[in-house]
Design a protein around this motif. Structure first.
Motif, short mmCIF file in Angstrom:
data_model
loop_
_atom_site.label_atom_id
_atom_site.label_comp_id
_atom_site.label_asym_id
_atom_site.label_seq_id
_atom_site.Cartn_x
_atom_site.Cartn_y
_atom_site.Cartn_z
N UNK A 305 -1.55 -0.64 -4.28
CA UNK A 305 -0.99 0.02 -3.10
C UNK A 305 0.52 -0.24 -2.99
N UNK A 306 1.20 0.66 -2.30
CA UNK A 306 2.65 0.53 -2.18
C UNK A 306 3.09 -0.66 -1.37
N UNK A 307 2.20 -1.22 -0.56
CA UNK A 307 2.60 -2.36 0.28
C UNK A 307 2.54 -3.70 -0.45
N UNK A 308 2.02 -3.73 -1.65
CA UNK A 308 1.89 -5.00 -2.37
C UNK A 308 3.27 -5.51 -2.77
N UNK A 309 3.56 -6.74 -2.46
CA UNK A 309 4.85 -7.33 -2.80
C UNK A 309 4.89 -7.60 -4.30
N UNK A 310 6.02 -7.33 -4.95
CA UNK A 310 6.05 -7.29 -6.41
C UNK A 310 6.10 -8.63 -7.11
N UNK A 311 6.70 -9.64 -6.50
CA UNK A 311 6.98 -10.85 -7.31
C UNK A 311 5.89 -11.90 -7.15
#
Length: 311
Positions: A305-311
């Motif tokens: 999902x777009x809300x998942x934080x990337x790092x």
């Protein structure tokens, strides 16, 4: 009851004289006498009888001694339970069969000298509260679902993107597939009674449904994974999603199939959360262990999902 007076009493009882207790505790003999007198006033009994050779316990002193020793042991255990580096590292893995539990088993095998307490917290709010008040040292979560930003004092690192498999019974229309493109699942009934509204995994599957037109049903009581497997095995019209690292065992007669989902592969983003001020030395060891084994995130051909934080 003042523990220092109790400690002084035990030292005097072991030494058989106030002078010996004073030397052991780095006190004056007068200070030892004052502490013993204060304890006797608190208890309302005499604990010692003075003798030419020192001090002997009275009957009341003999009765009190084992309890005094236990008081000191309890106090030491209480201090040890919260003293940094002298208590187990407490980690929330959400569920015993899920991927985070496997990550912690790997960590334990790699660092067998690190004491661990593994706990299961259902809700992310409960996990964050436990991190902030020191009840746990770390928690595995998917961050950050819509409307649920992490507090600034909570740090995180993404540690595992877990692919989803489709789990079917032997009579399901897709049971013979070696892999299945995500778009082919539209129109198939995917049953997941463990998807509870308000959880981060519910937010994940809500976005998966919205983006790819899937049908996920969360109806009926959740009797656990064994009941889920029984139903999927016996119902040709039902399938379910299962993390590729989820450890499950089912009877041979069930004939269940785990089928990789592709084009794109939906991956569940597991992150480790901890409080920024947590000083437990094993926490850094755990972070280094997970960082060394972390796979690449947001790889080509995967979906989150777009809300998942990337790092």
């Amino acid at each position: 009851m003042d523990l220092e007076t109790v400690r002084t009493f035990v030292a005097a009882a072991d030494a058989g004289q106030f002078q010996g207790a004073a030397a052991e505790l780095s006190l004056t003999q007068q200070a030892v006498s004052k502490r013993i007198a204060a304890l006797e006033r608190d208890l309302g009994v005499r604990l010692f009888t003075r003798t030419p050779r020192g001090a002997e316990l009275t009957i009341d002193g003999q009765a009190f001694l084992p309890h005094a020793r236990e008081l000191l042991r309890i106090a030491e255990r209480a201090v040890t339970s919260v003293r940094t580096g002298r208590r187990p590292l407490r980690v929330d893995v959400i569920a015993s069969r899920a991927a985070p539990s496997g990550l912690m088993r790997d960590f334990h095998r790699a660092h067998p000298g690190t004491e661990l307490d593994v706990v299961w917290l259902f809700d992310i709010e409960a996990a964050v509260t436990a991190l902030r008040n020191g009840e746990i040292d770390a928690s595995f979560r998917a961050v950050a679902a819509p409307g649920r930003p992490l507090p600034e004092d909570i740090a995180f690192m993404r540690v595992l993107d877990e692919p989803l498999d489709l789990l079917t019974g032997p009579a399901h229309a897709l049971a013979g597939a070696r892999s299945v493109p995500l778009e082919r699942l539209a129109g198939h009934r995917i049953w997941m009674p463990g998807v509870v509204p308000g959880t981060e995994w519910a937010a994940y599957y809500d976005d998966l449904v919205a983006e790819f037109g899937l049908t996920i049903e969360a109806t009926g009581p959740n009797f656990g994974s064994d009941a889920l497997l029984d139903t999927v095995a016996d119902t040709p019209a039902l399938a379910t999603f299962m993390g590729a690292h989820t450890r499950l065992v089912w009877p041979a007669g069930h004939g269940l199939r785990r089928i990789p989902v592709t084009d794109p592969t939906p991956v569940y983003p597991h992150s480790l959360l901890w409080h920024r001020d947590n000083p437990h030395p094993a926490l850094e060891t755990l972070r280094a262990h997970l960082a060394a084994r972390a796979t690449s995130h947001d790889a080509a051909g995967t979906w989150t999902p777009g809300w998942v934080l990337p790092r």
